[in-house]
Scaffold this motif. Structure first.
Motif, PDB file in Angstrom:
ATOM      1  N   ASN A   1      -0.231  -2.562  12.796  1.00  0.00           N
ATOM      2  CA  ASN A   1      -0.464  -0.938  12.078  1.00  0.00           C
ATOM      3  C   ASN A   1       0.552  -0.289  11.959  1.00  0.00           C
ATOM      4  O   ASN A   1       0.264   1.052  11.454  1.00  0.00           O
ATOM      5  N   SER A   2       2.179  -0.564  11.490  1.00  0.00           N
ATOM      6  CA  SER A   2       2.691  -0.161  10.754  1.00  0.00           C
ATOM      7  C   SER A   2       2.864   0.439   9.488  1.00  0.00           C
ATOM      8  O   SER A   2       2.051  -0.669   8.844  1.00  0.00           O
ATOM      9  N   ALA A   3       3.594   1.106   9.257  1.00  0.00           N
ATOM     10  CA  ALA A   3       3.569   1.392   7.910  1.00  0.00           C
ATOM     11  C   ALA A   3       4.098   0.364   7.185  1.00  0.00           C
ATOM     12  O   ALA A   3       4.448   0.308   5.436  1.00  0.00           O
TER      13      ALA A   3
ATOM     14  N   ASP B   1      -2.517   6.437   3.132  1.00  0.00           N
ATOM     15  CA  ASP B   1      -2.005   6.436   4.452  1.00  0.00           C
ATOM     16  C   ASP B   1      -3.143   6.923   5.233  1.00  0.00           C
ATOM     17  O   ASP B   1      -4.026   6.060   5.974  1.00  0.00           O
TER      18      ASP B   1
ATOM     19  N   GLU C   1       2.495   4.978   0.015  1.00  0.00           N
ATOM     20  CA  GLU C   1       2.566   6.637   1.293  1.00  0.00           C
ATOM     21  C   GLU C   1       1.110   7.450   1.083  1.00  0.00           C
ATOM     22  O   GLU C   1       0.066   7.406   2.041  1.00  0.00           O
TER      23      GLU C   1
ATOM     24  N   ARG D   1      -7.523   1.744  12.032  1.00  0.00           N
ATOM     25  CA  ARG D   1      -6.316   1.484  12.586  1.00  0.00           C
ATOM     26  C   ARG D   1      -7.246   0.218  13.486  1.00  0.00           C
ATOM     27  O   ARG D   1      -7.959   0.148  13.844  1.00  0.00           O
TER      28      ARG D   1
ATOM     29  N   THR E   1      -4.465  -4.742   1.534  1.00  0.00           N
ATOM     30  CA  THR E   1      -5.691  -3.699   1.951  1.00  0.00           C
ATOM     31  C   THR E   1      -6.711  -3.427   1.581  1.00  0.00           C
ATOM     32  O   THR E   1      -6.015  -3.539   0.033  1.00  0.00           O
TER      33      THR E   1
ATOM     34  N   MET F   1      -6.786   5.001   5.696  1.00  0.00           N
ATOM     35  CA  MET F   1      -6.693   3.419   7.390  1.00  0.00           C
ATOM     36  C   MET F   1      -6.458   3.785   7.894  1.00  0.00           C
ATOM     37  O   MET F   1      -6.890   4.499   8.642  1.00  0.00           O
TER      38      MET F   1
ATOM     39  N   ARG G   1       1.790  -3.050   5.477  1.00  0.00           N
ATOM     40  CA  ARG G   1       1.379  -2.195   5.050  1.00  0.00           C
ATOM     41  C   ARG G   1       2.017  -2.077   3.759  1.00  0.00           C
ATOM     42  O   ARG G   1       1.621  -2.755   2.471  1.00  0.00           O
ATOM     43  N   ARG G   2       3.542  -1.451   3.239  1.00  0.00           N
ATOM     44  CA  ARG G   2       4.323  -1.081   2.086  1.00  0.00           C
ATOM     45  C   ARG G   2       4.315  -2.934   2.088  1.00  0.00           C
ATOM     46  O   ARG G   2       4.828  -2.906   0.486  1.00  0.00           O
TER      47      ARG G   2
ATOM     48  N   THR H   1       0.957  -1.374  -0.207  1.00  0.00           N
ATOM     49  CA  THR H   1      -0.010   0.326   0.106  1.00  0.00           C
ATOM     50  C   THR H   1       0.759   1.393  -0.185  1.00  0.00           C
ATOM     51  O   THR H   1       1.750   1.055   0.424  1.00  0.00           O
TER      52      THR H   1
END
Length: 363
Positions: free
Chosen positions: A233-235, A191, A188, A196, A248, A194, A238-239, A186
Protein backbone atom coordinates in the motif's frame (compact mmCIF):
# COMPACT_ATOMS: atom_id res chain seq x y z
CA UNK A 1 -23.31 -3.88 -0.54
CA UNK A 2 -24.94 -1.96 -3.37
CA UNK A 3 -24.02 -2.76 -6.96
CA UNK A 4 -23.33 0.42 -8.93
CA UNK A 5 -22.91 0.89 -12.66
CA UNK A 6 -24.75 -0.63 -15.58
CA UNK A 7 -25.10 -3.63 -17.87
CA UNK A 8 -26.44 -3.83 -21.40
CA UNK A 9 -29.68 -5.78 -22.05
CA UNK A 10 -29.01 -9.50 -21.80
CA UNK A 11 -26.22 -9.18 -19.23
CA UNK A 12 -28.33 -9.22 -16.07
CA UNK A 13 -26.76 -12.54 -15.05
CA UNK A 14 -23.42 -10.78 -14.82
CA UNK A 15 -24.90 -8.13 -12.52
CA UNK A 16 -26.35 -10.91 -10.35
CA UNK A 17 -22.97 -12.66 -10.16
CA UNK A 18 -21.27 -9.40 -9.25
CA UNK A 19 -23.86 -8.83 -6.52
CA UNK A 20 -22.90 -12.23 -5.10
CA UNK A 21 -19.25 -11.22 -5.17
CA UNK A 22 -19.96 -8.01 -3.27
CA UNK A 23 -22.20 -9.75 -0.75
CA UNK A 24 -19.19 -11.76 0.38
CA UNK A 25 -16.69 -8.88 0.26
CA UNK A 26 -14.68 -7.16 2.96
CA UNK A 27 -13.33 -4.70 0.42
CA UNK A 28 -14.47 -3.58 -3.01
CA UNK A 29 -14.28 -4.56 -6.65
CA UNK A 30 -15.10 -3.62 -10.20
CA UNK A 31 -15.88 -5.72 -13.27
CA UNK A 32 -16.02 -4.45 -16.82
CA UNK A 33 -16.60 -5.98 -20.24
CA UNK A 34 -16.03 -4.05 -23.46
CA UNK A 35 -17.30 -5.59 -26.69
CA UNK A 36 -16.68 -4.05 -30.10
CA UNK A 37 -15.76 -0.78 -28.40
CA UNK A 38 -18.90 -0.64 -26.26
CA UNK A 39 -19.02 -1.21 -22.50
CA UNK A 40 -21.66 -3.93 -22.05
CA UNK A 41 -20.75 -4.39 -18.37
CA UNK A 42 -19.42 -1.63 -16.12
CA UNK A 43 -19.98 -2.47 -12.45
CA UNK A 44 -18.39 -1.48 -9.16
CA UNK A 45 -19.13 -1.46 -5.47
CA UNK A 46 -17.94 -2.17 -1.96
CA UNK A 47 -15.24 -0.34 -0.08
CA UNK A 48 -12.09 1.20 -1.50
CA UNK A 49 -10.81 1.57 2.07
CA UNK A 50 -12.56 -0.69 4.58
CA UNK A 51 -10.78 0.93 7.54
CA UNK A 52 -12.29 4.35 6.85
CA UNK A 53 -15.41 3.14 4.96
CA UNK A 54 -14.46 5.00 1.76
CA UNK A 55 -16.70 3.61 -1.01
CA UNK A 56 -15.43 2.20 -4.29
CA UNK A 57 -16.23 4.72 -7.01
CA UNK A 58 -16.35 4.51 -10.77
CA UNK A 59 -12.84 6.00 -11.01
CA UNK A 60 -11.21 4.13 -8.11
CA UNK A 61 -7.71 2.99 -9.03
CA UNK A 62 -6.27 -0.26 -7.75
CA UNK A 63 -2.87 -1.91 -7.88
CA UNK A 64 -3.08 -4.54 -10.62
CA UNK A 65 -0.19 -6.69 -9.40
CA UNK A 66 0.68 -9.12 -12.22
CA UNK A 67 -2.04 -7.71 -14.41
CA UNK A 68 0.83 -5.30 -15.08
CA UNK A 69 2.57 -8.01 -17.09
CA UNK A 70 -0.19 -7.98 -19.69
CA UNK A 71 0.14 -4.22 -20.04
CA UNK A 72 3.90 -4.50 -20.48
CA UNK A 73 3.52 -7.43 -22.91
CA UNK A 74 1.32 -5.13 -24.98
CA UNK A 75 3.99 -2.43 -24.98
CA UNK A 76 6.60 -4.98 -26.09
CA UNK A 77 4.38 -6.22 -28.91
CA UNK A 78 3.34 -2.71 -29.98
CA UNK A 79 6.91 -1.40 -30.19
CA UNK A 80 8.22 -4.59 -31.82
CA UNK A 81 11.84 -3.68 -31.02
CA UNK A 82 12.76 -6.86 -29.11
CA UNK A 83 13.41 -9.94 -31.24
CA UNK A 84 12.31 -12.94 -29.13
CA UNK A 85 14.80 -15.19 -30.91
CA UNK A 86 17.77 -12.91 -30.20
CA UNK A 87 20.13 -13.54 -27.28
CA UNK A 88 19.54 -11.16 -24.38
CA UNK A 89 23.20 -10.10 -24.54
CA UNK A 90 22.62 -8.75 -28.06
CA UNK A 91 20.60 -5.93 -26.47
CA UNK A 92 22.21 -6.13 -23.04
CA UNK A 93 25.99 -6.61 -23.25
CA UNK A 94 27.32 -8.19 -20.08
CA UNK A 95 24.26 -10.36 -19.47
CA UNK A 96 25.86 -13.70 -18.67
CA UNK A 97 23.08 -16.30 -18.98
CA UNK A 98 22.68 -18.00 -22.33
CA UNK A 99 19.07 -16.86 -22.62
CA UNK A 100 17.06 -15.37 -25.45
CA UNK A 101 14.61 -12.50 -25.13
CA UNK A 102 11.87 -15.05 -25.74
CA UNK A 103 13.03 -17.05 -22.72
CA UNK A 104 12.66 -13.94 -20.57
CA UNK A 105 9.20 -13.08 -21.90
CA UNK A 106 7.94 -16.67 -21.62
CA UNK A 107 9.23 -17.32 -18.08
CA UNK A 108 11.81 -19.94 -19.02
CA UNK A 109 15.02 -17.95 -18.30
CA UNK A 110 15.69 -19.71 -14.99
CA UNK A 111 16.05 -16.48 -12.99
CA UNK A 112 12.92 -16.47 -10.80
CA UNK A 113 14.44 -14.46 -7.94
CA UNK A 114 17.25 -12.00 -7.33
CA UNK A 115 20.17 -13.66 -5.57
CA UNK A 116 21.81 -11.33 -3.04
CA UNK A 117 20.78 -8.30 -1.03
CA UNK A 118 18.53 -6.00 -3.03
CA UNK A 119 15.62 -3.59 -2.98
CA UNK A 120 12.85 -4.98 -5.18
CA UNK A 121 11.80 -1.41 -6.06
CA UNK A 122 15.17 -0.64 -7.65
CA UNK A 123 14.88 -1.89 -11.23
CA UNK A 124 18.42 -0.97 -12.23
CA UNK A 125 20.10 -2.58 -9.23
CA UNK A 126 18.05 -5.78 -9.54
CA UNK A 127 18.75 -5.96 -13.27
CA UNK A 128 22.49 -5.62 -12.63
CA UNK A 129 22.40 -8.51 -10.17
CA UNK A 130 20.36 -10.68 -12.53
CA UNK A 131 22.79 -9.99 -15.37
CA UNK A 132 25.52 -11.77 -13.40
CA UNK A 133 23.36 -14.48 -11.83
CA UNK A 134 23.60 -18.14 -12.78
CA UNK A 135 20.21 -19.57 -13.90
CA UNK A 136 18.64 -22.38 -11.90
CA UNK A 137 18.37 -24.38 -15.13
CA UNK A 138 19.42 -24.12 -18.76
CA UNK A 139 17.24 -21.35 -20.19
CA UNK A 140 14.40 -22.67 -22.29
CA UNK A 141 14.32 -26.13 -20.70
CA UNK A 142 11.81 -25.42 -17.90
CA UNK A 143 9.00 -22.99 -17.29
CA UNK A 144 8.48 -21.30 -13.92
CA UNK A 145 6.70 -18.07 -13.16
CA UNK A 146 9.16 -15.18 -12.73
CA UNK A 147 6.86 -13.21 -10.44
CA UNK A 148 9.03 -10.11 -9.93
CA UNK A 149 12.20 -10.70 -11.95
CA UNK A 150 10.19 -10.74 -15.18
CA UNK A 151 9.70 -7.04 -14.59
CA UNK A 152 13.33 -6.21 -13.77
CA UNK A 153 14.50 -8.06 -16.88
CA UNK A 154 11.91 -6.70 -19.33
CA UNK A 155 12.21 -3.13 -18.03
CA UNK A 156 15.97 -3.24 -18.60
CA UNK A 157 15.60 -4.72 -22.08
CA UNK A 158 13.11 -2.00 -23.04
CA UNK A 159 15.30 0.72 -21.57
CA UNK A 160 18.28 -0.46 -23.57
CA UNK A 161 16.27 -0.86 -26.77
CA UNK A 162 14.41 2.46 -26.60
CA UNK A 163 16.26 4.70 -24.17
CA UNK A 164 13.05 5.23 -22.18
CA UNK A 165 11.73 3.82 -18.92
CA UNK A 166 8.97 1.24 -18.98
CA UNK A 167 6.58 3.62 -17.21
CA UNK A 168 7.15 6.25 -19.87
CA UNK A 169 6.52 3.66 -22.57
CA UNK A 170 3.22 2.61 -20.98
CA UNK A 171 2.11 6.22 -20.92
CA UNK A 172 3.26 7.09 -24.45
CA UNK A 173 2.29 3.83 -26.15
CA UNK A 174 -1.00 2.96 -24.42
CA UNK A 175 -2.41 5.39 -21.87
CA UNK A 176 -2.23 8.68 -23.75
CA UNK A 177 -2.98 7.54 -27.33
CA UNK A 178 -5.99 5.44 -26.31
CA UNK A 179 -7.23 7.40 -23.30
CA UNK A 180 -6.65 4.54 -20.87
CA UNK A 181 -6.64 5.14 -17.12
CA UNK A 182 -3.55 2.96 -16.63
CA UNK A 183 -0.34 4.00 -14.87
CA UNK A 184 3.08 2.48 -14.22
CA UNK A 185 4.85 4.81 -11.84
CA UNK A 186 1.59 6.26 -10.51
CA UNK A 187 1.98 10.00 -9.87
CA UNK A 188 1.17 11.59 -6.52
CA UNK A 189 -1.85 13.51 -7.79
CA UNK A 190 -3.69 10.18 -8.23
CA UNK A 191 -3.13 8.95 -4.67
CA UNK A 192 -6.58 10.10 -3.58
CA UNK A 193 -8.21 7.69 -6.01
CA UNK A 194 -6.32 4.61 -4.80
CA UNK A 195 -8.02 1.61 -3.21
CA UNK A 196 -6.34 0.28 -0.09
CA UNK A 197 -5.28 -3.34 -0.42
CA UNK A 198 -6.11 -5.91 2.23
CA UNK A 199 -5.46 -9.61 2.59
CA UNK A 200 -8.37 -11.91 3.39
CA UNK A 201 -7.96 -14.07 6.50
CA UNK A 202 -5.66 -16.99 5.75
CA UNK A 203 -4.30 -15.44 2.56
CA UNK A 204 -1.49 -17.57 1.15
CA UNK A 205 0.63 -17.71 -1.99
CA UNK A 206 1.09 -20.77 -4.22
CA UNK A 207 -1.58 -22.89 -2.58
CA UNK A 208 -1.00 -25.88 -4.88
CA UNK A 209 2.61 -26.24 -3.69
CA UNK A 210 3.40 -28.84 -1.03
CA UNK A 211 7.17 -29.26 -1.32
CA UNK A 212 8.85 -27.44 1.62
CA UNK A 213 12.10 -26.73 -0.22
CA UNK A 214 10.41 -25.11 -3.16
CA UNK A 215 8.13 -23.28 -0.73
CA UNK A 216 11.28 -21.52 0.53
CA UNK A 217 11.98 -20.38 -3.03
CA UNK A 218 8.46 -18.99 -3.38
CA UNK A 219 8.79 -17.11 -0.09
CA UNK A 220 12.09 -15.72 -1.33
CA UNK A 221 10.46 -14.58 -4.56
CA UNK A 222 7.67 -12.63 -2.84
CA UNK A 223 9.38 -11.59 0.39
CA UNK A 224 8.53 -8.06 1.44
CA UNK A 225 5.58 -7.57 -0.89
CA UNK A 226 2.57 -9.87 -0.62
CA UNK A 227 3.47 -10.60 2.99
CA UNK A 228 3.47 -6.89 3.87
CA UNK A 229 0.37 -4.67 3.94
CA UNK A 230 2.65 -1.69 4.44
CA UNK A 231 4.75 -2.32 1.33
CA UNK A 232 1.90 -3.14 -1.05
CA UNK A 233 0.00 0.00 0.00
CA UNK A 234 3.00 2.30 0.00
CA UNK A 235 3.44 5.28 -2.28
CA UNK A 236 6.97 3.98 -2.97
CA UNK A 237 5.52 0.78 -4.45
CA UNK A 238 3.06 2.67 -6.63
CA UNK A 239 5.76 5.10 -7.80
CA UNK A 240 8.14 2.29 -8.75
CA UNK A 241 7.94 1.30 -12.39
CA UNK A 242 7.84 -2.43 -11.69
CA UNK A 243 6.96 -4.07 -14.99
CA UNK A 244 5.93 -7.22 -13.13
CA UNK A 245 3.41 -5.81 -10.73
CA UNK A 246 3.05 -2.15 -9.69
CA UNK A 247 0.74 -0.72 -12.36
CA UNK A 248 -2.54 0.81 -11.28
CA UNK A 249 -5.73 1.15 -13.24
CA UNK A 250 -9.47 0.61 -13.52
CA UNK A 251 -11.36 -2.43 -14.74
CA UNK A 252 -12.95 -0.24 -17.41
CA UNK A 253 -9.57 0.67 -18.94
CA UNK A 254 -8.18 -2.86 -18.71
CA UNK A 255 -11.25 -4.28 -20.44
CA UNK A 256 -10.98 -1.61 -23.12
CA UNK A 257 -7.31 -2.39 -23.67
CA UNK A 258 -8.04 -6.06 -24.32
CA UNK A 259 -11.02 -5.25 -26.53
CA UNK A 260 -8.78 -2.98 -28.61
CA UNK A 261 -6.18 -5.75 -28.89
CA UNK A 262 -8.79 -8.27 -29.96
CA UNK A 263 -9.90 -5.94 -32.74
CA UNK A 264 -6.47 -5.37 -34.24
CA UNK A 265 -5.75 -2.03 -32.61
CA UNK A 266 -2.74 -1.05 -30.49
CA UNK A 267 -0.66 -3.96 -31.85
CA UNK A 268 -0.53 -4.90 -35.56
CA UNK A 269 -1.86 -8.39 -36.41
CA UNK A 270 1.47 -10.14 -37.03
CA UNK A 271 3.23 -9.04 -33.80
CA UNK A 272 0.08 -9.83 -31.81
CA UNK A 273 -0.21 -13.30 -33.36
CA UNK A 274 3.44 -13.94 -32.49
CA UNK A 275 2.96 -12.68 -28.93
CA UNK A 276 -0.16 -14.78 -28.31
CA UNK A 277 1.00 -18.12 -29.67
CA UNK A 278 2.43 -20.67 -27.23
CA UNK A 279 6.07 -20.03 -26.30
CA UNK A 280 6.11 -22.13 -23.14
CA UNK A 281 3.81 -24.51 -21.32
CA UNK A 282 3.89 -27.16 -18.66
CA UNK A 283 3.81 -27.52 -14.90
CA UNK A 284 5.62 -24.71 -13.09
CA UNK A 285 8.99 -26.11 -11.99
CA UNK A 286 8.68 -24.26 -8.68
CA UNK A 287 4.96 -23.82 -7.99
CA UNK A 288 3.46 -27.03 -9.48
CA UNK A 289 0.77 -24.98 -11.26
CA UNK A 290 -0.09 -25.58 -14.94
CA UNK A 291 1.20 -22.69 -17.08
CA UNK A 292 0.98 -21.57 -20.67
CA UNK A 293 2.60 -18.37 -21.89
CA UNK A 294 2.98 -16.32 -25.02
CA UNK A 295 5.46 -13.45 -25.06
CA UNK A 296 4.49 -12.02 -21.67
CA UNK A 297 0.80 -12.90 -21.94
CA UNK A 298 -0.86 -15.74 -20.08
CA UNK A 299 -2.83 -17.97 -22.43
CA UNK A 300 -5.83 -20.24 -21.86
CA UNK A 301 -4.75 -23.13 -19.64
CA UNK A 302 -5.97 -26.52 -18.37
CA UNK A 303 -7.36 -25.06 -15.12
CA UNK A 304 -9.72 -22.60 -16.78
CA UNK A 305 -8.09 -19.33 -15.76
CA UNK A 306 -9.70 -17.60 -18.73
CA UNK A 307 -13.18 -18.96 -18.34
CA UNK A 308 -15.35 -21.69 -19.87
CA UNK A 309 -13.64 -23.59 -22.68
CA UNK A 310 -16.50 -22.70 -25.03
CA UNK A 311 -15.38 -19.05 -24.82
CA UNK A 312 -11.69 -19.11 -23.91
CA UNK A 313 -10.25 -20.64 -27.09
CA UNK A 314 -7.51 -18.23 -28.11
CA UNK A 315 -7.86 -16.21 -24.91
CA UNK A 316 -4.91 -14.18 -23.66
CA UNK A 317 -4.29 -11.69 -20.87
CA UNK A 318 -2.87 -11.84 -17.36
CA UNK A 319 -4.15 -12.54 -13.88
CA UNK A 320 -2.98 -10.73 -10.76
CA UNK A 321 -2.19 -11.68 -7.19
CA UNK A 322 -5.19 -11.99 -4.94
CA UNK A 323 -7.84 -12.44 -7.61
CA UNK A 324 -7.46 -9.95 -10.46
CA UNK A 325 -8.25 -11.31 -13.93
CA UNK A 326 -7.87 -9.41 -17.21
CA UNK A 327 -7.98 -10.61 -20.79
CA UNK A 328 -9.51 -10.99 -24.21
CA UNK A 329 -11.90 -13.54 -25.67
CA UNK A 330 -11.07 -12.97 -29.36
CA UNK A 331 -13.79 -15.28 -30.68
CA UNK A 332 -16.44 -13.35 -28.73
CA UNK A 333 -14.88 -10.00 -29.68
CA UNK A 334 -14.50 -8.68 -26.14
CA UNK A 335 -12.15 -7.70 -23.36
CA UNK A 336 -12.85 -8.14 -19.66
CA UNK A 337 -11.33 -7.15 -16.33
CA UNK A 338 -11.99 -7.96 -12.69
CA UNK A 339 -10.21 -5.69 -10.21
CA UNK A 340 -10.35 -6.03 -6.42
CA UNK A 341 -8.52 -4.74 -3.37
CA UNK A 342 -9.29 -7.87 -1.30
CA UNK A 343 -6.57 -10.46 -1.88
CA UNK A 344 -7.72 -14.06 -1.59
CA UNK A 345 -5.83 -17.33 -1.92
CA UNK A 346 -6.21 -18.99 -5.31
CA UNK A 347 -7.72 -22.16 -3.80
CA UNK A 348 -10.36 -20.12 -1.96
CA UNK A 349 -11.28 -17.59 -4.65
CA UNK A 350 -13.99 -18.23 -7.19
CA UNK A 351 -14.94 -14.60 -7.84
CA UNK A 352 -13.52 -14.12 -11.32
CA UNK A 353 -14.54 -17.65 -12.35
CA UNK A 354 -18.13 -16.91 -11.35
CA UNK A 355 -18.17 -13.66 -13.30
CA UNK A 356 -16.70 -15.23 -16.44
CA UNK A 357 -19.21 -18.08 -16.29
CA UNK A 358 -22.05 -15.55 -16.07
CA UNK A 359 -20.54 -13.58 -18.93
CA UNK A 360 -20.33 -16.69 -21.08
CA UNK A 361 -23.95 -17.54 -20.36
CA UNK A 362 -25.00 -14.01 -21.34
CA UNK A 363 -23.47 -14.10 -24.83
Amino acid sequence: MTVLGSVAPGFDAVRDAFADVLADARGGASFAVVRDGRAVVDLWGGLADPASAVPWRDDTLCVLFSGTKGIVATVVAALDVLDPDAPVREVWPGFTADATIGHVLAHTAGLPYVDGEHDMLDNAACAALLAEQRPLWTPGTRVAYHALTYGHLVAELLRRATGRSVGTLVRETLAEPFGLDLHLGTPEYLDGRMARLLRAPGYAISTVLDDPERRKIVERMYAGLLDSDERMNSAAYRRAELAAGSATGTARSMARLYDLLGHGQVVPPDPLARATRTWSEGVDAINDRPLRFGLGYELEDPIGTYGPTSRSAGAFGHSGAGGGRHGAWPQAGLGFSFVTNELRSENADGRADRLLEALSASL
